[in-house]
Enzyme design. Sequence first.
Site, PDB file in Angstrom:
ATOM      1  N   GLU A 280      -7.206  10.787  -1.379  1.00  0.00           N
ATOM      2  CA  GLU A 280      -6.524  11.923  -0.540  1.00  0.00           C
ATOM      3  C   GLU A 280      -7.268  11.912   0.578  1.00  0.00           C
ATOM      4  O   GLU A 280      -6.618  12.068   1.791  1.00  0.00           O
ATOM      5  CB  GLU A 280      -6.148  13.019  -1.600  1.00  0.00           C
ATOM      6  N   ARG A 284      -5.703  10.870   4.177  1.00  0.00           N
ATOM      7  CA  ARG A 284      -5.103  12.153   4.912  1.00  0.00           C
ATOM      8  C   ARG A 284      -6.129  12.560   6.088  1.00  0.00           C
ATOM      9  O   ARG A 284      -5.963  12.795   7.042  1.00  0.00           O
ATOM     10  CB  ARG A 284      -4.891  13.578   4.320  1.00  0.00           C
ATOM     11  N   ASP A 413       0.948   1.334  -6.084  1.00  0.00           N
ATOM     12  CA  ASP A 413       1.521   0.996  -4.777  1.00  0.00           C
ATOM     13  C   ASP A 413       0.630   0.601  -3.636  1.00  0.00           C
ATOM     14  O   ASP A 413       0.812  -0.510  -3.134  1.00  0.00           O
ATOM     15  CB  ASP A 413       2.498   2.054  -4.436  1.00  0.00           C
ATOM     16  N   GLU A 547       9.038   7.972   1.134  1.00  0.00           N
ATOM     17  CA  GLU A 547       8.832   6.382   1.120  1.00  0.00           C
ATOM     18  C   GLU A 547      10.297   5.839   1.402  1.00  0.00           C
ATOM     19  O   GLU A 547      10.455   4.685   2.045  1.00  0.00           O
ATOM     20  CB  GLU A 547       8.681   6.120  -0.350  1.00  0.00           C
ATOM     21  N   THR A 633      -1.381   4.550   4.817  1.00  0.00           N
ATOM     22  CA  THR A 633      -0.615   4.917   3.709  1.00  0.00           C
ATOM     23  C   THR A 633       0.099   6.566   4.022  1.00  0.00           C
ATOM     24  O   THR A 633       0.797   6.672   3.285  1.00  0.00           O
ATOM     25  CB  THR A 633      -0.925   4.525   2.138  1.00  0.00           C
TER      26      THR A 633
END
Length: 655
Positions: A280, A284, A413, A547, A633
């Site tokens: 994360e 981010r 994913d 998404e 992503t």
Amino acid sequence: MSSPALLPVSSRRLAALSPSSAVSFYPHHRATLRLSEKFILLLILSAFITLCFGAIFFLPDSSKHRRFDLGLQDVLIPHVEQGRPAGRDGSAGPQGGGGGVMVHGGGEEHQHRHREEEEQLRKMIRADHERALEEAKEKLKKSKDQIRAEIQTEKNRVVQDMKKREGKQLPRVPIPKLVGINNGDPGDPDTREKQEKIKEMMKHAWGNYRQYAWGHNELKPLSRKGHTTNIFGNSQLGATIVDALDTLYIMGLFDEFRDGKEWIEKNLDFSVNAEVSVFEVNIRFIGGLLAAYYLSGEEVFKQKAAQLAEKLLPSFNTPTGIPWAMVNLKSGVGRNWGWASAGSSILSEFGTLHLEFVHLSYLTGDPTYYKKVLHIRKLLQKMDRPNGLYPNYLNPRTGRWGQHHTSVGGLGDSFYEYLLKAWLVSDKTDTEARKMYDDAMQAIEKHLIKKSNTGLTFIGEWKNGHLERKMGHLTCFAGGMFALGADGSPDDKAGHYLQLGAEIAHTCHQSYDRTVLKLGPEAFKFDGGTEAVALRQNEKYYILRPEVIETYWYMWRFTHDPKYRQWGWEAAQAIDKYCRVIGGFSGVKDVYSSSPAYDDVQQSFFLAETLKYLYLLFSSDDLLPLDYWVFNTEAHPLPVLRSMNTTLSGNVVFQ
């Protein structure tokens, strides 16, 4: 696996959570140890080592999973015998290249060698154990003053090392050609009006965060105060600020962008005693800082990204080089989530570092980052994959797959997404990544992609030999991925994959359209007469996820079919109507209820992804064109590294 309430909140990749789970379960209120407690700590440490040593020999070995053996001369010896990472980059094997990785398929000779290697490993661990006990005994012989002096000396050394690293000047490298970083005027007044509405929603979300939660990771819009989760270690790192910077810049909200830059310059400090999610924080923070640097040219963003990346490197100090899920930014100690299949690392987490780490190596001139992610890829290439599918769990100590669960949604994913995007960011020269992607898509299409009774195409999950006919909101990103990867597909299958992307987009739109709020649930089933509908209460929530809108945007870029803008506008109106509150935007707990309850969390990815993709959907194609930009992503745009820019003198990243 433990209950969903124990899982970390994630913008994608991790398993589905209930809205109420957005709280921290890992408090870090650790009192400073007094000197007298040091002796007790050493005794406890010795006992712990003894227990771990015994567990290695006496706990039963699971034979149901195929063993993945690492060549001792290349991987285990540097880590176990020397007790430290191999080389400057800290990855397993020489130069982090994954040498010595072998898969043994059986046979007496392999089994005999297998036993010899395990016995050698036991001897090394025994010696390491005995050495640790001797060191503990020596410590206990010293006086309190001696121990105090040693502790202070070590603290001073660490502080000096940190200052040297943080003050290190980064090399000057040419910025790749940046095309389409502003404007994006769609031309017609109706679309421009929609674009302005999305910008207004961004100002509402940012303005309330600025007023009520400035410096906190996220906003609680009903409570009007700061919010954090265990993925950030209960520290105030300003996640929303870093995550939103590039969206502000792209929308032309430069005053707000400057406020964020000023906070980062003065307050963003990674020398905190905080245990954070490597994944994360990478997508981010590092992704957000790098994108802000490329868009604005402000050096502070590059410097901060490099400082944080240095803090993440200790997470790779495992016997296999597969990183831990979490790392303490101050101590460098790593560990995995307790719920993740017997201490495994997660495919979507350790497989979603490539884009950011390649750019880190390019900008810093340090090949360490590139070698780390390349080692992960080399290791995965040499492993057996059941039915050609990648399981979601891999143990970083043993190199064994964990539970045989494969998903293109949570836990899996973005690993597949980054295989494709590694090829794209390399200016389509990284053919190894492209082949891994194509092979994975072939297996996924064969085993996971099905049609419902009424003809809806969906992507299920493979669990222990059978297909679960359930699709998550997280999985809906795959429609855009199929469209993005269509060009370059083997066997002239570009049209096939673009059509597959359109079918996934249609299914995910149905999951929205079949709810009361016209917002999609967290997961939906395809069992019997139930199609694209959530059945369980803990799957009916919507936490501002991006998404579906992400797929609409990619499909719009590649087809210009007006239905994608229409579907996106329907979603934007639903978010504005049902998720907007006076203090920002909140997720809702039941998309099938006409009077939904709020979860009181404005996720940072709402500003980074959801609103950005909506804005791009109503912008012209010359804003961040896909020939020049690759989105990580978390929707942070990073420029394609054209081949002429990657072998420059003094920048040894890709040589």
